[in-house]
Design an enzyme around this catalytic site. Structure first.
Site, PDB file in Angstrom:
ATOM      1  CG  HIS A  20      -1.996   1.029   1.194  1.00 35.88           C
ATOM      2  ND1 HIS A  20      -3.136   0.937   1.954  1.00 35.88           N
ATOM      3  CD2 HIS A  20      -2.107   2.189   0.493  1.00 35.88           C
ATOM      4  CE1 HIS A  20      -3.900   1.995   1.733  1.00 35.88           C
ATOM      5  NE2 HIS A  20      -3.292   2.772   0.851  1.00 35.88           N
TER       6      HIS A  20
ATOM      7  NE  ARG B 138     -25.413  -0.597  24.540  1.00 36.98           N
ATOM      8  CZ  ARG B 138     -25.170   0.529  25.205  1.00 36.98           C
ATOM      9  NH1 ARG B 138     -24.712   1.583  24.555  1.00 36.98           N
ATOM     10  NH2 ARG B 138     -25.390   0.620  26.500  1.00 36.98           N
TER      11      ARG B 138
ATOM     12  N   GLY C 234       2.757   6.161  14.320  1.00 34.88           N
ATOM     13  CA  GLY C 234       2.467   6.770  15.606  1.00 34.88           C
ATOM     14  C   GLY C 234       1.458   7.901  15.529  1.00 34.88           C
TER      15      GLY C 234
ATOM     16  CG  HIS D 144      -2.111   7.298   9.635  1.00 38.89           C
ATOM     17  ND1 HIS D 144      -0.989   8.005   9.283  1.00 38.89           N
ATOM     18  CD2 HIS D 144      -3.025   7.503   8.644  1.00 38.89           C
ATOM     19  CE1 HIS D 144      -1.208   8.609   8.125  1.00 38.89           C
ATOM     20  NE2 HIS D 144      -2.439   8.326   7.730  1.00 38.89           N
TER      21      HIS D 144
ATOM     22  CG  ASP E 120      -2.184   5.147   3.039  1.00 34.56           C
ATOM     23  OD1 ASP E 120      -2.226   5.297   1.811  1.00 34.56           O
ATOM     24  OD2 ASP E 120      -3.097   5.513   3.801  1.00 34.56           O
TER      25      ASP E 120
ATOM     26  CB  ALA F 178      -4.024  13.583   3.091  1.00 37.82           C
TER      27      ALA F 178
ATOM     28  CB  ALA G 272      -7.368  12.029   1.937  1.00 33.51           C
ATOM     29  CD  GLN G 273      -9.372   7.075  -1.528  1.00 31.83           C
ATOM     30  OE1 GLN G 273      -9.518   7.171  -2.741  1.00 31.83           O
ATOM     31  NE2 GLN G 273      -8.470   6.289  -0.984  1.00 31.83           N
TER      32      GLN G 273
END
Length: 382
Positions: A63, A226, A248, A250, A273, A307, A142-143
């Site tokens: 990724h 729940r 650290g 995200h 990412d 992002a 951020a899409q």
């Protein structure tokens, strides 16, 4: 014919075992690996003494959108080629899945064609990760919202063909209409279905065929007392592989440790990412036509939304040990072994005879100093 190299007197983490005082012999493939007690010199080989150094398999990032000023969505084959090479030279990434994002069909077409041309000449690029556009608006992150759509197998077939059949992983929202037939299509074409940017409930996930979760915790229905949501489902199901962005930011260190203790090192894939700002000076950048601001190792939209990242994989490897309490061997599993197993990368992931000679070399302080890719040595760039 490529010369034969021997690295000797190193601590070697093969991905299967730890060899305290070992050697590895290779050309572009690994020819032998074992204890120094069993080493016998052969004529013509180049011998390098690595006393005090540590060897691990090359890293696999499934990724990664971009870095070093480049992005897969640009669709420029030369830049995608340079991007993958820079990841290897700076971070020790010897296998990368070029990752797209939610965009127009035409822009994804262009990206797929660019990746194919780049991958045809650069074997570091072993696949494509389509992150979107089949995601949930509520967790778009951020899409860009205007390009989000429901799962569409015909589009996947089109993009897979344009990429040279390199699509290996798709991030989508399983709660969206048509997702079950979509999942069946992915599985029939050797593409891993990954839940991400999703508002799915635990009940919906139990009817899904997803076996992977994109950036666990981030951009998905949260774990609550729940309603376990996507995060809880991924934690509970043993078959689920979970991506972790171990920067650290995200995910705070305590939650990284929780995921590690719950999933174990066998079901976690470290990822970056990363976006084009990785490896570049702080300041303004771009992601999918949106302005991004990079400061203090964090990339954010103008509204503060994270992002992507500017995380280097070598730092993710260190952070797995610092934040999660993983051993070197466990960090190797999360950096190389699991990805190769999950995606059927038969020549990658471990230091075994017959595998590609993708090797990272660390100094006694565990700083990455060299990377061998297909047996070719590269000194790590700052």
């Amino acid at each position: 014919m490529m010369a034969v190299t021997v690295l000797k007197h190193a601590t070697i983490y093969t991905g299967l075992e730890r060899i305290e005082d070992g050697y590895i012999r290779f050309d572009d493939k690994i020819l032998a690996v074992g204890d120094m007690f069993d080493y016998r010199a052969e004529a013509g080989e180049q011998i390098i003494d690595l006393q005090g150094k540590t060897l691990v398999p090359g890293f696999i990032d499934v990724h990664a959108h971009g870095g070093y000023g480049f992005d897969a969505m640009d669709g420029d084959a030369d830049q995608i080629d340079k991007m993958a090479t820079a990841m290897m030279e700076h971070e020790g990434v010897t296998t990368v899945f070029a990752t797209t994002m939610t965009q127009s069909v035409e822009n994804i077409d262009k990206a797929m064609s660019g990746v194919k041309t780049a991958a045809d000449r650069n074997p570091l690029i072993q696949g494509v990760h389509l992150e979107g556009p089949f995601i949930n608006v509520q967790f778009k992150g951020a899409q860009p919202e205007e390009y989000i759509q429901n799962p569409n197998a015909e589009l996947v077939a089109r993009w897979n063909e344009l990429s040279g059949n390199r699509v290996r992983l798709i991030t989508y929202a399983p709660e969206d209409e048509g997702s079950q037939a979509f999942e069946d299509y992915l599985l029939a074409h050797n593409i891993v279905p990954s839940v991400g940017h999703s508002n799915a409930t635990r009940e919906q996930m139990l009817h899904s065929k997803a076996t992977h979760v994109t950036h666990l915790y981030n951009a998905q229905r949260e774990f609550k007392h729940r309603e376990p949501g996507v995060t809880g489902h991924a934690m509970l199901e043993e078959n689920m592989y979970a991506e972790l962005i171990a920067d650290g930011f995200h995910i705070v260190p305590d939650m990284l440790r929780l995921a590690f203790e719950q999933k174990g090192p066998e079901r976690i894939d470290l990822v970056t990412d990363s976006m084009r700002s990785k490896g570049m000076p702080e300041g303004e950048s771009e992601l999918g036509g949106q302005k991004v601001f990079v400061k203090d190792k964090q990339a954010r939209l103008a509204d503060g939304t994270l992002a992507g990242s500017v995380l280097m994989f070598k730092d993710a490897f260190h952070n797995a040990m610092a934040f999660m309490g993983a051993s070197v061997g466990e960090a190797v599993m999360m950096s190389s072994v699991n990805q190769a197993r999950e995606f059927g990368l038969a020549s990658k992931g471990t230091l075994e005879v017959g595998k590609d000679a993708d090797i990272n070399v660390f100094d006694p302080d565990m700083h990455l100093i060299e990377t061998y890719s297909y047996g070719v040595k590269h000194t790590t760039k700052a």
